[in-house]
Design an enzyme around this catalytic site. Structure first.
Site, PDB file in Angstrom:
ATOM      1  N   SER A   6       0.815  -1.206   0.000  1.00  0.00           N
ATOM      2  CA  SER A   6       0.000   0.000   0.000  1.00  0.00           C
ATOM      3  C   SER A   6       0.862   1.276   0.000  1.00  0.00           C
ATOM      4  CB  SER A   6      -0.970  -0.050   1.183  1.00  0.00           C
ATOM      5  OG  SER A   6      -1.967   0.925   1.067  1.00  0.00           O
ATOM      6  N   ASP A  72     -10.237  -4.551  -4.039  1.00  0.00           N
ATOM      7  CA  ASP A  72      -9.595  -3.694  -3.042  1.00  0.00           C
ATOM      8  C   ASP A  72     -10.448  -2.444  -2.844  1.00  0.00           C
ATOM      9  OD1 ASP A  72      -7.897  -1.893  -1.629  1.00  0.00           O
ATOM     10  OD2 ASP A  72      -6.125  -2.875  -2.463  1.00  0.00           O
ATOM     11  N   HIS A  99      -7.827  -5.556   0.491  1.00  0.00           N
ATOM     12  CA  HIS A  99      -6.600  -4.754   0.584  1.00  0.00           C
ATOM     13  C   HIS A  99      -5.462  -5.563   1.223  1.00  0.00           C
ATOM     14  CE1 HIS A  99      -4.393  -1.046   0.294  1.00  0.00           C
ATOM     15  NE2 HIS A  99      -4.139  -1.021   1.588  1.00  0.00           N
TER      16      HIS A  99
END
Length: 117
Positions: A6, A72, A99
């Protein structure tokens, strides 16, 4: 080998892009990576800026797998795909991983073993 997830992907890419000495890296695994502002997380806008030049990274890293999910809720698939394109690779898709968080049911990523060996 560096593995990032991320916002960590952006942080690692920024760091590697800033290095002015000669360097090489065997692999860089980017999970749910992005370089654009996230509609779902506007509080990160101050950290996320455009204009990241990843050409040095692309030239100095031997293997760059990009992994994204097809559902996601924080990082749109198109953002991870765009990152992969910038790096000259194709994104790998793990179906239903959200995610890649424990709350999404992801506590292991055995797929990474192929990339880090």
């Amino acid at each position: 080998m560096v593995i990032a997830h991320s916002l960590g992907c952006l942080a690692v890419l920024r760091y590697l892009s800033s290095l002015r000495t000669d360097w090489n890296l065997g692999g860089l695994v980017l999970v749910s990576g992005f370089t654009r502002k996230l509609p779902a997380l506007p509080e990160l806008d101050g950290f996320i800026t455009s204009g990241l030049d990843v050409s040095t990274v692309r030239q100095r890293v031997q293997k760059i797998p990009v992994l994204r999910s097809d559902n996601d809720g924080l990082v749109p698939s198109a953002f991870s795909d765009e990152l992969a394109t910038l790096l000259g690779v194709k994104a790998h898709v793990q179906s239903g991983a959200g995610h890649f968080l424990a709350e999404d049911g992801v506590t292991e990523l055995p797929r990474l073993l192929d990339w880090i060996q």
